[in-house]
Design an enzyme around this catalytic site. Structure first.
Site, PDB file in Angstrom:
ATOM      1  N   HIS A   1     -15.341   3.022  -1.200  1.00 34.60           N
ATOM      2  CA  HIS A   1     -13.948   3.208  -1.616  1.00 34.60           C
ATOM      3  C   HIS A   1     -13.743   4.615  -2.182  1.00 34.60           C
ATOM      4  O   HIS A   1     -14.703   5.289  -2.558  1.00 34.60           O
ATOM      5  CB  HIS A   1     -13.553   2.192  -2.698  1.00 34.60           C
ATOM      6  CG  HIS A   1     -13.314   0.816  -2.154  1.00 34.60           C
ATOM      7  ND1 HIS A   1     -14.338  -0.073  -1.947  1.00 34.60           N
ATOM      8  CD2 HIS A   1     -12.169   0.185  -1.751  1.00 34.60           C
ATOM      9  CE1 HIS A   1     -13.845  -1.199  -1.452  1.00 34.60           C
ATOM     10  NE2 HIS A   1     -12.532  -1.071  -1.321  1.00 34.60           N
TER      11      HIS A   1
ATOM     12  N   LYS B   1     -11.474   4.336  -7.668  1.00 37.31           N
ATOM     13  CA  LYS B   1     -11.629   2.890  -7.872  1.00 37.31           C
ATOM     14  C   LYS B   1     -12.450   2.639  -9.142  1.00 37.31           C
ATOM     15  O   LYS B   1     -13.479   3.282  -9.346  1.00 37.31           O
ATOM     16  CB  LYS B   1     -12.295   2.235  -6.646  1.00 37.31           C
ATOM     17  CG  LYS B   1     -12.392   0.718  -6.787  1.00 37.31           C
ATOM     18  CD  LYS B   1     -12.601   0.026  -5.450  1.00 37.31           C
ATOM     19  CE  LYS B   1     -12.748  -1.476  -5.608  1.00 37.31           C
ATOM     20  NZ  LYS B   1     -11.542  -2.113  -6.167  1.00 37.31           N
TER      21      LYS B   1
HETATM   22  N1  LIG Z   1      -6.457  -7.590  -2.971  1.00 40.27           N
HETATM   23  C1  LIG Z   1      -6.208  -6.527  -2.210  1.00 40.27           C
HETATM   24  O1  LIG Z   1      -5.903  -6.626  -1.001  1.00 40.27           O
HETATM   25  C2  LIG Z   1      -6.254  -5.173  -2.838  1.00 40.27           C
HETATM   26  C3  LIG Z   1      -6.538  -5.074  -4.167  1.00 40.27           C
HETATM   27  N2  LIG Z   1      -6.485  -3.875  -4.798  1.00 40.27           N
HETATM   28  C4  LIG Z   1      -6.681  -3.922  -6.239  1.00 40.27           C
HETATM   29  O2  LIG Z   1      -5.421  -3.707  -6.855  1.00 40.27           O
HETATM   30  C5  LIG Z   1      -5.623  -3.095  -8.128  1.00 40.27           C
HETATM   31  C6  LIG Z   1      -4.775  -1.838  -8.237  1.00 40.27           C
HETATM   32  O3  LIG Z   1      -5.223  -0.886  -7.309  1.00 40.27           O
HETATM   33  P1  LIG Z   1      -4.504   0.551  -7.180  1.00 40.27           P
HETATM   34  O4  LIG Z   1      -3.064   0.382  -6.894  1.00 40.27           O
HETATM   35  O5  LIG Z   1      -5.350   1.343  -6.265  1.00 40.27           O
HETATM   36  O6  LIG Z   1      -4.710   1.098  -8.673  1.00 40.27           O
HETATM   37  P2  LIG Z   1      -3.798   2.122  -9.490  1.00 40.27           P
HETATM   38  O7  LIG Z   1      -4.599   2.520 -10.668  1.00 40.27           O
HETATM   39  O8  LIG Z   1      -3.275   3.168  -8.569  1.00 40.27           O
HETATM   40  O9  LIG Z   1      -2.550   1.219  -9.944  1.00 40.27           O
HETATM   41  C7  LIG Z   1      -2.597   0.273 -10.970  1.00 40.27           C
HETATM   42  C8  LIG Z   1      -1.270   0.382 -11.707  1.00 40.27           C
HETATM   43  O10 LIG Z   1      -1.173  -0.683 -12.647  1.00 40.27           O
HETATM   44  C9  LIG Z   1      -0.530  -0.146 -13.783  1.00 40.27           C
HETATM   45  N3  LIG Z   1      -0.725  -0.987 -14.962  1.00 40.27           N
HETATM   46  C10 LIG Z   1      -1.781  -1.033 -15.830  1.00 40.27           C
HETATM   47  N4  LIG Z   1      -1.527  -1.872 -16.842  1.00 40.27           N
HETATM   48  C11 LIG Z   1      -0.282  -2.378 -16.628  1.00 40.27           C
HETATM   49  C12 LIG Z   1       0.532  -3.290 -17.344  1.00 40.27           C
HETATM   50  N5  LIG Z   1       0.140  -3.853 -18.501  1.00 40.27           N
HETATM   51  N6  LIG Z   1       1.763  -3.566 -16.838  1.00 40.27           N
HETATM   52  C13 LIG Z   1       2.190  -3.013 -15.682  1.00 40.27           C
HETATM   53  N7  LIG Z   1       1.457  -2.125 -14.966  1.00 40.27           N
HETATM   54  C14 LIG Z   1       0.221  -1.826 -15.424  1.00 40.27           C
HETATM   55  C15 LIG Z   1      -1.146   1.249 -13.938  1.00 40.27           C
HETATM   56  O11 LIG Z   1      -0.385   2.072 -14.791  1.00 40.27           O
HETATM   57  C16 LIG Z   1      -1.152   1.702 -12.488  1.00 40.27           C
HETATM   58  O12 LIG Z   1       0.045   2.356 -12.139  1.00 40.27           O
HETATM   59  C17 LIG Z   1      -7.130  -2.861  -8.245  1.00 40.27           C
HETATM   60  O13 LIG Z   1      -7.709  -3.916  -8.966  1.00 40.27           O
HETATM   61  C18 LIG Z   1      -7.594  -2.872  -6.793  1.00 40.27           C
HETATM   62  O14 LIG Z   1      -8.934  -3.210  -6.645  1.00 40.27           O
HETATM   63  C19 LIG Z   1      -6.184  -2.727  -4.153  1.00 40.27           C
HETATM   64  C20 LIG Z   1      -5.912  -2.753  -2.808  1.00 40.27           C
HETATM   65  C21 LIG Z   1      -5.938  -3.978  -2.044  1.00 40.27           C
HETATM   66  O1  LIG Z   2      -9.286  -0.592  -5.183  1.00 43.94           O
HETATM   67  C1  LIG Z   2      -9.037  -0.535  -3.956  1.00 43.94           C
HETATM   68  O2  LIG Z   2      -8.580   0.481  -3.428  1.00 43.94           O
HETATM   69  C2  LIG Z   2      -9.274  -1.738  -3.142  1.00 43.94           C
HETATM   70  N1  LIG Z   2      -9.600  -2.826  -3.770  1.00 43.94           N
HETATM   71  C3  LIG Z   2      -9.835  -4.101  -3.179  1.00 43.94           C
HETATM   72  C4  LIG Z   2     -11.258  -4.526  -3.453  1.00 43.94           C
HETATM   73  O3  LIG Z   2     -11.727  -4.375  -4.599  1.00 43.94           O
HETATM   74  O4  LIG Z   2     -11.908  -5.039  -2.541  1.00 43.94           O
HETATM   75  C5  LIG Z   2      -9.417  -4.184  -1.745  1.00 43.94           C
HETATM   76  C6  LIG Z   2      -9.537  -2.930  -0.946  1.00 43.94           C
HETATM   77  O5  LIG Z   2     -10.851  -2.818  -0.486  1.00 43.94           O
HETATM   78  C7  LIG Z   2      -9.055  -1.689  -1.689  1.00 43.94           C
END
Ligand SMILES: NC(=O)C1=CN([C@@H]2O[C@H](COP(=O)(O)OP(=O)(O)OC[C@H]3O[C@@H](n4cnc5c(N)ncnc54)[C@H](O)[C@@H]3O)[C@@H](O)[C@H]2O)C=CC1
Ligand SMILES: O=C(O)C1=N[C@H](C(=O)O)C[C@H](O)C1
Length: 267
Positions: free
Chosen positions: A154, A158
């Site tokens: 990643h 991350k």
């Molecule tokens: N399940 C899936 O398909 C996927 C999961 N993810 C997961 O999603 C999560 C976020 O990933 P990204 O967007 O890349 O991270 P990022 O760090 O870009 O975004 C997270 C956002 O959440 C906000 N945040 C933190 N505390 C908060 C609160 N109390 N209230 C509202 N907002 C709050 C942050 O300020 C930030 O803008 C990670 O855990 C990642 O692993 C990411 C991509 C795909």
């Molecule tokens: O943090 C990310 O970017 C992503 N998080 C998810 C994970 O922890 O698997 C999904 C995706 O791979 C991107």
């Protein structure tokens, strides 16, 4: 369906705002960020690069939850647990993409799912959910002479490891083998590790650059090797999966569901 996006200014939050707006039958009614975020008060559409939507980013979740049918949440574990409580109180669907939750967080999510439909997956893409089903099948077909290793890469920002997806793939392989993952998982290696134990399921996490997400499940046997891989090329695959999940969850009875349920891949 009236939807909220939490973590609105994050990588996934901005992607989700764009996907909600382009989805028939979905309307963005709230965009939530953490207390003190620089984007509070900004217009969600402008933040996502699609022009003015008239939805200001707020840190005041309560009134926003009161006027929504569903919330899509890709944030951080502590926030996700708090949003789960609010969604349960408001009886609205909660789609959880956040990874890195602890066992205690998992228990809180399960408690919230007694009052509202919660769809939770470490990866919302169709491709990865198919990959998990394949990994389970291959693991069931092979004996532990085939060593299972899961490698993921990643982007440099991350914050959790191994990825939620890698854990999901590990669970699928362990299920295929009819063993408990926590009894067999090996989390990276360093130093004098000794020889690999039969039945171990190994994990390696690489971080760097702007990689959206790559996962490979390796089955390394005597003189042959099978590798099942998925490469995410755009975050739209996750946000489109999340929208599919929230539309599916509308009107569902309370419970904790997976993306495999949404996609009809559960056995
Ligand atoms: N399940 C899936 O398909 C996927 C999961 N993810 C997961 O999603 C999560 C976020 O990933 P990204 O967007 O890349 O991270 P990022 O760090 O870009 O975004 C997270 C956002 O959440 C906000 N945040 C933190 N505390 C908060 C609160 N109390 N209230 C509202 N907002 C709050 C942050 O300020 C930030 O803008 C990670 O855990 C990642 O692993 C990411 C991509 C795909
Ligand atoms: O943090 C990310 O970017 C992503 N998080 C998810 C994970 O922890 O698997 C999904 C995706 O791979 C991107």
């Amino acid at each position: 369906m009236r939807l909220i996006v939490t973590g609105a200014s994050g990588r996934m939050g901005r992607e989700l705002i764009r996907t909600v707006v382009e989805t028939d039958g979905a309307v963005l009614v709230g965009a939530i960020e953490r207390d003190g975020a620089a984007e509070i008060g900004a217009d969600a559409g402008e933040l996502a690069g699609i022009g003015h939507l008239g939805v200001p980013v707020t840190d005041d979740a309560l009134p926003v939850f009161a006027r929504a049918d569903g919330v899509i949440d890709f944030t951080v574990p502590v926030a996700t647990v708090a949003f789960a409580e609010l969604a349960a109180q408001a009886r609205i669907a909660h789609i959880v993409g956040t990874t890195g939750l602890s066992e205690d967080d998992d228990a809180k999510l399960a408690a919230a799912a007694r009052h509202a439909a919660v769809v939770r997956s470490g990866n919302m893409s169709l491709g990865v959910n198919l990959l998990a089903a394949l990994a389970k099948k291959v693991a069931a077909a092979l004996d532990p002479d085939f060593d299972i290793e899961i490698v993921e890469m990643h982007h440099r920002n991350k914050v959790d490891a191994p990825s939620g997806t890698a854990l999901m793939l590990g669970e699928a392989a362990a299920e295929g083998r009819e063993v408990a993952l926590d009894q067999h998982a090996v989390w990276t290696r360093h130093g004098q590790t000794g020889a690999r134990k039969r039945g171990d399921i190994g994990f390696q996490a690489l971080r760097g650059g702007t990689v959206v997400g790559e996962h490979t499940v390796i089955f390394a046997g005597p003189h042959e090797r099978i590798e099942l891989s998925h490469r995410a090329e755009d975050r739209g695959i996750f946000s489109r999966g999340a929208i599919k999940a929230v539309l599916w969850a509308r009107g569902r009875k309370p419970g904790l569901y997976s993306m495999a349920d949404v996609l009809g891949l559960s056995d």
